[in-house]
Design an enzyme around this catalytic site. Structure first.
Site, short mmCIF file in Angstrom:
data_model
loop_
_atom_site.label_atom_id
_atom_site.label_comp_id
_atom_site.label_asym_id
_atom_site.label_seq_id
_atom_site.Cartn_x
_atom_site.Cartn_y
_atom_site.Cartn_z
N LYS A 114 40.55 35.98 24.84
CA LYS A 114 41.76 35.16 24.96
C LYS A 114 41.47 33.87 25.76
O LYS A 114 42.14 32.87 25.58
CB LYS A 114 42.87 35.93 25.67
CG LYS A 114 43.30 37.23 25.01
CD LYS A 114 44.09 37.00 23.74
CE LYS A 114 44.76 38.25 23.20
NZ LYS A 114 43.83 39.29 22.74
C1 LIG Z 1 43.67 40.05 21.60
C2 LIG Z 1 42.43 40.85 21.44
C3 LIG Z 1 41.98 41.28 20.18
C4 LIG Z 1 42.75 41.01 18.90
O1 LIG Z 1 42.71 39.66 18.52
P1 LIG Z 1 43.76 39.08 17.45
O2 LIG Z 1 43.51 37.62 17.42
O3 LIG Z 1 45.12 39.42 18.02
O4 LIG Z 1 43.51 39.76 16.16
C5 LIG Z 1 40.78 41.97 20.11
N1 LIG Z 1 40.08 42.28 21.23
C6 LIG Z 1 40.49 41.90 22.46
C7 LIG Z 1 39.68 42.29 23.65
C8 LIG Z 1 41.66 41.17 22.62
O5 LIG Z 1 42.07 40.80 23.85
#
Ligand SMILES: *Cc1c(COP(=O)(O)O)cnc(C)c1O
Length: 495
Positions: A112
């Site tokens: 993120k």
């Molecule tokens: C948010 C997240 C995901 C999923 O990503 P999307 O873009 O929502 O598909 C996968 N792994 C981690 C560690 C995340 O924080």
């Protein structure tokens, strides 16, 4: 040439990039999509020599056309700096016959950070550009990762405040500690007596509360959203796919034009959609391997053409993928419906009333680049253990889901195209899950003992994000009932 954005739910609204970033969601509930996906304007030969920041600029300038060169460069350089503990920002690591693209070297050690470290700068620049004089108040409900990454991104950013609500008993101990130790006078973190859905609903109600909006406006505030549907989060994510390809080429791992596959651990469908956009821009990507955990709505969708959220919600060891409505899928549906907002809107209305919809055969034809599968809890743990024993490389449970699905893909298809597995979190963020996957007897140890054990076993330095919270003072002690959320917001803003 200026690129405009439209809502996936009506053909009338047309906004600039900066307006789309400021608004987050279109007024009709649709998502903003660029009128067309631009082609990369520089050659792979040129990209081969570029830093992460330069690559990000080459991608973002094509999408955010109403930002000046100086503005974009400022946003990029402020975001991708020494907050990242690796100079290359997104290193690739070969292990077990694949390439792991590590997107967890930012401030909160989850992917993120790739988008949330730049979004605050994009948003402030967008606000100035559109003559917004109010302070922007970011309001977020979190199940763990998003909240901390948004806090880290917006802390001390002038002209913003950020308020995060999390379920008091619904996040991991490390996630909670990360949030309640957050510094910055413009930040507020509040635990609620309730679950994530209740936090989310409380936040949505405040967003649509007209009286609250007026009170805020009078004091010089307005809300905005750092949610993953914001185009200001999606576009920065395209950059690391371009970068990964160019670096593999530069390292001699690929011949010119040779395709790669990507395997992405998926929840809200943002990360894999960025890969789809990268492919549309001209990056030689073959298959988009969409990996789910036991909440396998997307696997069922790719197999049957029916999206059906009517099912039990399962809590797994990859919580950031525990999701039954993958919001960003709407952008793909809109695309394969021939960019027909009316058709897409009808599907989304059916989803909200019936909880499901089924796409047409013509639409399914256009999904051939996607492969969907899922990993069970037991398979995820076995993947962590197997890769560690085979190579010494330790991955987090989200990444393990993708790694497991990649193995299934190879079995199903015999496709031996070189593959990038997107690594979305540091194993240190999910230490207990990772260590007990390797050896169940670790479960008797304390959280920070496990951190030290993981360090011993992997040889990977303990990230700053973890070292800091060992001793950091708790700054946010507020806990409230769901019904008190608006009151807490008003107090913080002095309304
Ligand atoms: C948010 C997240 C995901 C999923 O990503 P999307 O873009 O929502 O598909 C996968 N792994 C981690 C560690 C995340 O924080």
């Amino acid at each position: 040439m200026e690129l405009f954005y439209r809502s996936t739910r009506n053909n009338e609204e047309r906004v600039t990039a900066s307006q789309a970033i400021l608004q987050g969601l279109a007024a009709d509930g649709g998502l903003f999509v660029p009128e067309e996906i631009p082609n990369l304007a520089v050659s792979m030969d040129a990209l081969k020599k570029m830093s992460y920041q330069e690559t990000a600029y080459e991608v973002m300038r094509l999408f955010f056309t109403d930002f000046t060169r100086e503005e974009l460069a400022h946003c990029i350089n402020s975001a991708y700096d020494d907050k990242f503990d690796d100079d290359t920002i997104a290193p690739l690591r070969a292990a077990g016959g694949a390439y792991y693209l590590e997107l967890f070297h930012g401030a909160t050690i989850a992917f993120k950070d790739m988008a949330l470290s730049i979004l605050p700068y994009l948003m402030i620049t967008a606000a100035r550009k559109n003559h917004v004089t109010n302070d922007i108040v970011i309001l977020t409900a979190t199940s763990g990762d998003t909240g901390k990454a948004a806090l880290a991104g917006f802390a001390e950013v002038e002209g913003t405040k950020i308020i995060v609500f999390y379920p008091k008993d619904g996040v991991s101990p490390i996630q909670q500690k990360q949030m309640v130790t957050q510094k910055g006078d413009n930040t507020l973190v509040v635990g609620i007596h309730g679950n994530f859905d209740e936090a989310q609903t409380g936040v949505k109600e405040m967003f649509s509360d007209k009286a609250l909006a007026e009170e805020m406006w009078a004091k010089g505030y307005q809300f905005s959203s750092a949610n993953s549907i914001n185009i200001g989060r999606l576009v920065p994510q395209i950059a690391y796919y371009v970068y990964a390809y160019a670096k593999m080429l530069a390292g001699g791992e690929l011949e010119t034009g040779e395709p790669i596959n990507v395997a992405v651990p998926t929840g809200n469908f943002g990360n894999i959609l960025a890969a789809y956009y990268a492919k549309a821009m001209g990056v030689p990507i073959g298959k988009l391997i969409c990996a789910s955990n036991e909440n396998k709505v997307l696997f069922d969708f790719f197999r049957s053409g029916s999206y059906d959220r009517n099912r039990e919600f399962i809590l797994t060891s990859s919580p950031s993928m525990d999701i039954l409505i993958s919001s960003n899928l709407e952008r793909l549906i809109y695309q394969i419906a021939g960019r027909d907002a009316g058709v897409n809107r009808a599907f989304m209305e059916t989803l909200s009333t019936m909880g499901s919809y089924t796409i047409t055969d013509e639409m399914r034809e256009q999904l051939k680049d996607f492969y969907g599968n899922y990993a069970s809890e037991a398979e995820t743990a076995a993947t962590i253990k197997g890769l560690y024993e085979q190579t010494g490389y330790v991955i987090d449970p989200h990444t393990a889901v993708a790694s497991c699905v990649y193995e299934k893909y190879k079995k199903d298809t015999d496709d031996r195209t070189k593959t990038v597995i997107v690594s979305t979190a540091s194993p240190y963020k999910f230490t207990r899950t990772v260590m007990t996957a390797i050896d169940p007897s670790y479960d008797t140890k304390g959280d920070f003992e496990l951190v030290d054990e993981l360090n011993r076993l992997s040889g990977v330095k303990v990230p700053k994000a973890i070292e800091e919270i060992r001793t950091a003072p708790i700054r946010h002690k507020k806990v409230c009932e769901v019904s008190e959320m608006p009151k807490v917001v008003k107090e913080f803003l002095g309304l």
